[in-house]
Design a protein around this motif. Sequence first.
Motif, PDB file in Angstrom:
ATOM      1  N   PRO A 123     -19.047 -62.968  16.401  1.00  0.00           N
ATOM      2  CA  PRO A 123     -20.088 -63.774  15.751  1.00  0.00           C
ATOM      3  C   PRO A 123     -19.629 -64.412  14.429  1.00  0.00           C
ATOM      4  CG  PRO A 123     -21.031 -61.715  16.571  1.00  0.00           C
ATOM      5  CD  PRO A 123     -19.549 -61.630  16.793  1.00  0.00           C
ATOM      6  N   TYR A 124     -19.000 -63.614  13.577  1.00  0.00           N
ATOM      7  CA  TYR A 124     -18.629 -64.140  12.261  1.00  0.00           C
ATOM      8  C   TYR A 124     -17.628 -65.287  12.389  1.00  0.00           C
ATOM      9  CZ  TYR A 124     -17.546 -64.138   7.269  1.00  0.00           C
ATOM     10  OH  TYR A 124     -17.379 -64.503   5.955  1.00  0.00           O
ATOM     11  N   ILE A 126     -29.034 -64.397  22.938  1.00  0.00           N
ATOM     12  CA  ILE A 126     -28.793 -63.581  21.741  1.00  0.00           C
ATOM     13  C   ILE A 126     -28.160 -64.496  20.707  1.00  0.00           C
ATOM     14  CG2 ILE A 126     -27.393 -61.691  20.807  1.00  0.00           C
ATOM     15  CD1 ILE A 126     -27.840 -60.175  23.396  1.00  0.00           C
ATOM     16  N   TYR A 153     -25.450 -52.691  17.139  1.00  0.00           N
ATOM     17  CA  TYR A 153     -26.232 -53.693  16.404  1.00  0.00           C
ATOM     18  C   TYR A 153     -27.422 -54.219  17.214  1.00  0.00           C
ATOM     19  CZ  TYR A 153     -26.849 -57.484  13.008  1.00  0.00           C
ATOM     20  OH  TYR A 153     -27.347 -58.322  12.038  1.00  0.00           O
ATOM     21  N   TYR A 201     -26.940 -64.638  16.862  1.00  0.00           N
ATOM     22  CA  TYR A 201     -26.654 -63.982  15.583  1.00  0.00           C
ATOM     23  C   TYR A 201     -26.972 -64.961  14.461  1.00  0.00           C
ATOM     24  CZ  TYR A 201     -24.382 -60.520  18.470  1.00  0.00           C
ATOM     25  OH  TYR A 201     -24.146 -59.552  19.411  1.00  0.00           O
ATOM     26  N   TYR A 217     -27.177 -66.216  10.365  1.00  0.00           N
ATOM     27  CA  TYR A 217     -26.564 -66.184   9.037  1.00  0.00           C
ATOM     28  C   TYR A 217     -27.371 -67.049   8.080  1.00  0.00           C
ATOM     29  CZ  TYR A 217     -22.724 -64.104  11.554  1.00  0.00           C
ATOM     30  OH  TYR A 217     -21.991 -63.258  12.333  1.00  0.00           O
ATOM     31  N   GLU A 244     -20.014 -56.904  13.547  1.00  0.00           N
ATOM     32  CA  GLU A 244     -18.606 -56.526  13.618  1.00  0.00           C
ATOM     33  C   GLU A 244     -18.335 -55.098  13.168  1.00  0.00           C
ATOM     34  OE1 GLU A 244     -19.569 -59.505  12.512  1.00  0.00           O
ATOM     35  OE2 GLU A 244     -18.580 -60.909  13.861  1.00  0.00           O
ATOM     36  N   MET A 285     -28.889 -54.303   7.316  1.00  0.00           N
ATOM     37  CA  MET A 285     -28.616 -55.413   8.232  1.00  0.00           C
ATOM     38  C   MET A 285     -29.006 -56.746   7.607  1.00  0.00           C
ATOM     39  SD  MET A 285     -29.688 -54.031  11.980  1.00  0.00           S
ATOM     40  CE  MET A 285     -28.457 -53.193  12.990  1.00  0.00           C
ATOM     41  N   ARG A 286     -30.154 -56.810   6.988  1.00  0.00           N
ATOM     42  CA  ARG A 286     -30.605 -58.075   6.395  1.00  0.00           C
ATOM     43  C   ARG A 286     -29.747 -58.493   5.213  1.00  0.00           C
ATOM     44  NH1 ARG A 286     -34.667 -57.613   3.915  1.00  0.00           N
ATOM     45  NH2 ARG A 286     -35.300 -55.456   4.240  1.00  0.00           N
ATOM     46  N   HIS A 287     -29.087 -57.496   4.566  1.00  0.00           N
ATOM     47  CA  HIS A 287     -28.261 -57.819   3.402  1.00  0.00           C
ATOM     48  C   HIS A 287     -26.776 -57.913   3.741  1.00  0.00           C
ATOM     49  CE1 HIS A 287     -31.371 -57.718   0.218  1.00  0.00           C
ATOM     50  NE2 HIS A 287     -32.008 -56.934   1.065  1.00  0.00           N
ATOM     51  N   GLY A 288     -26.463 -58.028   5.010  1.00  0.00           N
ATOM     52  CA  GLY A 288     -25.082 -58.291   5.393  1.00  0.00           C
ATOM     53  C   GLY A 288     -24.137 -57.107   5.244  1.00  0.00           C
ATOM     54  N   SER A 310     -24.548 -62.198   7.027  1.00  0.00           N
ATOM     55  CA  SER A 310     -25.150 -61.823   8.305  1.00  0.00           C
ATOM     56  C   SER A 310     -26.526 -61.226   8.017  1.00  0.00           C
ATOM     57  CB  SER A 310     -24.237 -60.792   8.992  1.00  0.00           C
ATOM     58  OG  SER A 310     -24.938 -60.107   9.996  1.00  0.00           O
ATOM     59  N   VAL A 311     -27.574 -61.746   8.668  1.00  0.00           N
ATOM     60  CA  VAL A 311     -28.924 -61.302   8.323  1.00  0.00           C
ATOM     61  C   VAL A 311     -29.739 -60.829   9.528  1.00  0.00           C
ATOM     62  CG1 VAL A 311     -29.139 -62.642   6.204  1.00  0.00           C
ATOM     63  CG2 VAL A 311     -29.711 -63.706   8.407  1.00  0.00           C
ATOM     64  N   GLY A 312     -29.125 -60.788  10.713  1.00  0.00           N
ATOM     65  CA  GLY A 312     -29.878 -60.268  11.847  1.00  0.00           C
ATOM     66  C   GLY A 312     -29.522 -60.984  13.127  1.00  0.00           C
ATOM     67  N   VAL A 313     -30.374 -60.819  14.112  1.00  0.00           N
ATOM     68  CA  VAL A 313     -30.116 -61.427  15.416  1.00  0.00           C
ATOM     69  C   VAL A 313     -31.454 -61.716  16.091  1.00  0.00           C
ATOM     70  CG1 VAL A 313     -29.930 -59.187  16.606  1.00  0.00           C
ATOM     71  CG2 VAL A 313     -28.738 -61.174  17.545  1.00  0.00           C
ATOM     72  N   VAL A 358     -31.541 -53.435  16.595  1.00  0.00           N
ATOM     73  CA  VAL A 358     -32.502 -54.486  16.232  1.00  0.00           C
ATOM     74  C   VAL A 358     -33.668 -54.521  17.224  1.00  0.00           C
ATOM     75  CG1 VAL A 358     -32.831 -56.984  16.024  1.00  0.00           C
ATOM     76  CG2 VAL A 358     -30.848 -55.891  14.963  1.00  0.00           C
TER      77      VAL A 358
END
Lengths: 323, 323
Positions: free
Chosen positions: B186-187, B236, A303, B238, B240, A298, A290-293, B211-214, A307
């Motif tokens: 989100p993206y 929430i 998700y 998201y 980046y 999506e 998750m941290r590395h994309g 993307s690195v988390g939420v 978390v």
Amino acid sequence: MAAKSNLQLIEECDNFPYHDDDPEFYERHMRNYHAFKVNGCNAVLGYMPNNVVEKFPWIENDWKVDSQSRIVTLMAAPDATPEVRNEIMSRLLAEAVHQKTFEVLNGWRNEMYPIYAPGGIFLMEMERCASPLFGIISYGVHMTGYIEDEKEGLKLWVGRRSKTKQTFPNMLDNTAAGGMSTGEHPYACAIREAAEEASIPEAVFEERAQSVGVMTYFYVRDARAGGEIGLLQPEIEYVYDIRLDADHVIKPCDSEVEDFRLWTVDEVRESLKQGEWKPNCAVVVIDFLMRHGILTPENEPDYLEIVARTHRRLPFPKAKFVL
Amino acid sequence: MAAKSNLQLIEECDNFPYHDDDPEFYERHMRNYHAFKVNGCNAVLGYMPNNVVEKFPWIENDWKVDSQSRIVTLMAAPDATPEVRNEIMSRLLAEAVHQKTFEVLNGWRNEMYPIYAPGGIFLMEMERCASPLFGIISYGVHMTGYIEDEKEGLKLWVGRRSKTKQTFPNMLDNTAAGGMSTGEHPYACAIREAAEEASIPEAVFEERAQSVGVMTYFYVRDARAGGEIGLLQPEIEYVYDIRLDADHVIKPCDSEVEDFRLWTVDEVRESLKQGEWKPNCAVVVIDFLMRHGILTPENEPDYLEIVARTHRRLPFPKAKFVL
């Protein structure tokens, strides 16, 4: 075996109920536990299953067991030193070992786990293998060594646990991991484990490793953990990423790991689905993805739930390594 | 003004009580709210303060207000389409605007926020500025542009909000951020906001962003948010990271941002202490500093509490962007 979703893997580690999901069920469920307290400290330090409380060979004057309000209290003086509390605990555990009261105590390790009061004040310590009997928080570190391959993208150093290991034999594991004993700090523990389990020299760790967060979850022990079923093990795992050069080869150092291999992200994801990972190592690798994309809102349907479940606010006082 | 700890900054965003901290207080506190539901869906979708429920000009047949069990139900048929529910909501909000019932409705934006049933099923939508009246989850994206300077280490692109902005004027802000309307992912939302607020071209975002988390937290609105005090806004966000080249210059695109500047980590930490950040942007930058090894368990006394409080498991059904 059906493929497992990432959320199912998380649920194998975070399986204590949540109040918000069903308040009435939660209230009823909590009646299965006694609160563990230390005289002079108001906070609940852990939850003990009622049947564990019934079996313990409690020593009079050392302990007060209130079955009405379901509280077990270690009765050192309110202003006692940690040493005094430790003696009371050791005396009880020695008697339980002598009487062979609990299966988990067969795994005696001579390793002490700390217990904190609110504000991160050190209260006392106890033998590691006994900690799930009291349901106290256990602390550890997990780390992932990885490289960025120009062609294949991220690759992770994955260990396979020895076939003869008592718990989770032959399962996949993070690059290194281990429990934090009394007095140890996360970073120092991580350096030690990196060297002991993955032969990563201190200088490499210091240059390449980075503190990237912490995983917290509330684990109800099942058969795979060994010993009594249903003991509680709320866990806090400090997490490190170690970005290594492509030519750095990770080698096992002790006999706990069978071998290490560089896995592509696709291989890691497939092995997660196949349930090949030790559960709390799966938590760490899912967080890494998750941290590395790699896992994103999506492409990962669960998700948000993943978390939240891996950063659970545990209901007991916690360590502070700077006050 | 006294220096603020990072935990104090987090508490400005996550300030709804936790059951575990004091179950009796929590039960009492919850009596201040009605649950918001939609006919045919068992889940609670938000909490509404009782005084908001009393003020709303409820329309008969459209709504059922049960003051006994404290539940407000939107009474579309159980198998109604989202459109039917939306009409019921719009009718009510139009009447409330007409009667000038709520101050927050002066901030009408013609922007629709989604509401989901369990499983991430889209139930309906409502005007953004009205969402805190119903206490539904709001979704957004936040991103941090940064460079790795060989001499000075990490540097972050920090925005300063326009002095004339209605909310949080002149405060520090993430590189870009914004709310997610119905149907947005989100993206896609992040790409749009990066372009709109920080002039980051799509191609740069696609190459450089990850993307690195939420971040999730439960915000009780105070005076600084504008409008009625005490409305609930579970959020929430998201998150980046955008790793930029040293020569990429971030420029404001619309009038919301006064200017952008590259800040060293020390400058960022000092400005946090001084309370210069918009609260939910502080949450994102604190998470950035944790994921990048700047804030660690050894230098941040409230490390565990901060992580848990910014990944809160919100008690309402949530979006899924892949089913």
